[in-house]
Design a protein around this motif. Structure first.
Motif, PDB file in Angstrom:
ATOM      1  N   MET B   1     113.291  30.026 -22.992  1.00 48.03           N
ATOM      2  CA  MET B   1     112.968  31.439 -23.284  1.00 48.03           C
ATOM      3  C   MET B   1     111.906  31.568 -24.382  1.00 48.03           C
ATOM      4  O   MET B   1     111.151  32.520 -24.409  1.00 48.03           O
ATOM      5  CB  MET B   1     114.246  32.165 -23.697  1.00 48.03           C
ATOM      6  N   HIS B   2     111.871  30.593 -25.319  1.00 50.81           N
ATOM      7  CA  HIS B   2     110.846  30.621 -26.367  1.00 50.81           C
ATOM      8  C   HIS B   2     109.494  30.265 -25.755  1.00 50.81           C
ATOM      9  O   HIS B   2     109.296  29.140 -25.306  1.00 50.81           O
ATOM     10  CB  HIS B   2     111.162  29.607 -27.468  1.00 50.81           C
ATOM     11  N   GLN B  54     122.035  28.290 -31.125  1.00 56.34           N
ATOM     12  CA  GLN B  54     120.838  28.110 -30.285  1.00 56.34           C
ATOM     13  C   GLN B  54     120.407  26.647 -30.192  1.00 56.34           C
ATOM     14  O   GLN B  54     119.647  26.273 -29.313  1.00 56.34           O
ATOM     15  CB  GLN B  54     119.670  28.939 -30.826  1.00 56.34           C
ATOM     16  N   VAL B  69     121.267  32.738 -26.700  1.00 53.59           N
ATOM     17  CA  VAL B  69     120.251  33.394 -27.521  1.00 53.59           C
ATOM     18  C   VAL B  69     120.945  34.226 -28.601  1.00 53.59           C
ATOM     19  O   VAL B  69     120.585  34.166 -29.768  1.00 53.59           O
ATOM     20  CB  VAL B  69     119.280  34.226 -26.666  1.00 53.59           C
ATOM     21  N   LEU B  91     114.083  33.606 -35.364  1.00 57.98           N
ATOM     22  CA  LEU B  91     112.893  33.234 -34.584  1.00 57.98           C
ATOM     23  C   LEU B  91     111.739  32.776 -35.473  1.00 57.98           C
ATOM     24  O   LEU B  91     111.003  31.854 -35.122  1.00 57.98           O
ATOM     25  CB  LEU B  91     112.460  34.415 -33.707  1.00 57.98           C
ATOM     26  N   ASN B 109     107.851  36.475 -28.582  1.00 60.07           N
ATOM     27  CA  ASN B 109     109.221  35.963 -28.671  1.00 60.07           C
ATOM     28  C   ASN B 109     110.118  36.910 -29.465  1.00 60.07           C
ATOM     29  O   ASN B 109     111.278  37.111 -29.105  1.00 60.07           O
ATOM     30  CB  ASN B 109     109.218  34.556 -29.275  1.00 60.07           C
ATOM     31  N   MET B 113     113.375  38.560 -27.683  1.00 64.17           N
ATOM     32  CA  MET B 113     114.723  38.167 -28.119  1.00 64.17           C
ATOM     33  C   MET B 113     115.283  38.981 -29.286  1.00 64.17           C
ATOM     34  O   MET B 113     116.496  39.062 -29.454  1.00 64.17           O
ATOM     35  CB  MET B 113     114.734  36.668 -28.438  1.00 64.17           C
ATOM     36  N   ASN B 117     116.194  42.166 -26.184  1.00 67.14           N
ATOM     37  CA  ASN B 117     117.567  41.658 -26.054  1.00 67.14           C
ATOM     38  C   ASN B 117     118.546  42.474 -26.909  1.00 67.14           C
ATOM     39  O   ASN B 117     119.583  42.920 -26.431  1.00 67.14           O
ATOM     40  CB  ASN B 117     117.586  40.175 -26.454  1.00 67.14           C
ATOM     41  N   ILE B 145     120.166  39.426 -22.176  1.00 62.82           N
ATOM     42  CA  ILE B 145     119.347  38.219 -22.045  1.00 62.82           C
ATOM     43  C   ILE B 145     118.483  38.289 -20.781  1.00 62.82           C
ATOM     44  O   ILE B 145     117.346  37.817 -20.756  1.00 62.82           O
ATOM     45  CB  ILE B 145     120.265  36.963 -22.032  1.00 62.82           C
ATOM     46  N   HIS B 177     117.656  33.595 -15.407  1.00 59.40           N
ATOM     47  CA  HIS B 177     118.376  33.999 -16.620  1.00 59.40           C
ATOM     48  C   HIS B 177     119.479  34.996 -16.296  1.00 59.40           C
ATOM     49  O   HIS B 177     120.452  35.109 -17.046  1.00 59.40           O
ATOM     50  CB  HIS B 177     117.414  34.521 -17.685  1.00 59.40           C
ATOM     51  N   GLU B 184     126.059  33.480 -21.177  1.00 57.99           N
ATOM     52  CA  GLU B 184     125.789  34.212 -22.420  1.00 57.99           C
ATOM     53  C   GLU B 184     126.777  35.388 -22.538  1.00 57.99           C
ATOM     54  O   GLU B 184     127.313  35.645 -23.611  1.00 57.99           O
ATOM     55  CB  GLU B 184     124.343  34.718 -22.431  1.00 57.99           C
TER      56      GLU B 184
END
Lengths: 100, 210
Positions: B1-2, B54, B69, B91, B109, B113, B117, B145, B177, B184
């Protein structure tokens, strides 16, 4: 308000330390199954490539020159406690802005 | 995801830096002066716990994996604004210290996130809260997510390195995802239920009122 407050919640700290202690095990297991995230798979599918411009102080959660699993453990400890103190310091600063 | 360096075109990277800066700035504005003695250490703990969680890459066989996440956990425990700031701290440290997530992609990012998110998770949680804590925290973790992944798909899909294949990147990211997000959701629900049972005092009260 002081930082000792943070260390009073023993249970939360214990959980966090257990997570860090497990990180080398998860790193090993992830490698064993060829860990790869959907984003990397998508990149591969369309032929996109990474072009790192900065790799960090402890690149990819390792300590240069050390065994990768020991490195992961150290990176986990360092990262977790820096995050703890940064988030704590920032929220203390924000709390102090008004009133007080 | 990053998202790493090299995936995003510069205009996209800059756009998401600006969008994230706006939301993070607004979150600081909303949070200033509202933190009490109990919240301050909690922010540190939640951020540290999410950072540690994480690091654990789930070893799922079949070459498509993920890790937690935690945006929904942050949103439910801290509320959306403080949750956004806690995720942003995680992050930024991952990027600067560990090179996890490209420095050019940090804005995107954070947007995916710490903004999408967290806020999607927050609104889902508030919307479903009276249907039960199980359901509200599970759906909030799961779809929070998934929404973040769809945004990552949009950002890379609008970039030249991905050949502008947004028609491929969005469904691929969303579907994978969406599936991995069930884990998650399950972890989010387990964490929130445990806290509700053992430390009901730290569940963010504002959430149910807002």
């Amino acid at each position: 308000m002081n930082i000792q407050e943070v260390f009073r919640s023993r249970k939360a700290l214990t959980v966090i330390l257990v997570l860090i202690a497990l990180s080398p095990l998860f790193a090993y297991a992830a490698e064993a199954v060829n860990y790869s995230e959907p984003l990397e798979n998508t990149a591969e599918e369309v032929g996109a490539e990474e072009h790192p411009v900065y790799s960090g102080v402890l690149p990819d959660y390792t300590v240069p020159g050390l065994d990768p699993y020991v490195g992961t453990l150290i990176a986990g400890l360092v990262g977790t406690f820096i995050t703890l103190f940064l988030a704590y310091a920032l929220s203390s600063l924000m709390a102090a802005k008004k009133g007080k | 995801m990053h998202i790493p360096d090299g995936y995003l075109d510069m205009p996209i990277a800059v756009l998401f830096y600006l969008l994230s800066a706006a939301v993070v700035g607004y979150s600081v504005y909303r949070v200033r002066g509202t933190l009490d003695e109990k919240k301050i250490p909690l922010v540190g703990m939640v951020a540290a716990g999410i950072f540690a969680a994480q690091m654990l890459n789930w070893p799922i066989p079949g070459s498509t994996s993920a890790h937690l996440v935690g945006g929904a956990i942050a949103a439910i425990l801290l509320g959306p604004y403080l949750g956004c700031l806690a995720m942003t701290s995680v992050l930024v440290i991952q990027c600067l210290l560990f090179g996890d997530g490209g420095i050019t992609a940090l804005g995107a990012n954070v947007w995916n996130m710490a903004v999408v998110n967290v806020f999607v998770a927050h609104y889902l949680y508030v919307f479903l809260r009276d249907k039960g804590l199980h359901l509200a925290s599970f759906v909030s973790g799961w779809l929070g997510i998934t929404a973040a992944a769809i945004f990552a798909g949009i950002e890379v899909g609008l970039s030249s390195s991905f050949k502008y294949s947004i028609g491929v990147t969005v469904p691929t990211m969303g579907i994978w995802h969406g599936l991995l997000g069930l884990l998650e959701g399950a972890i989010t629900a387990a964490v929130i239920l445990y806290i509700a049972k053992n430390r009901p005092d730290i569940l963010n009260e504002e959430v149910s009122e807002e």
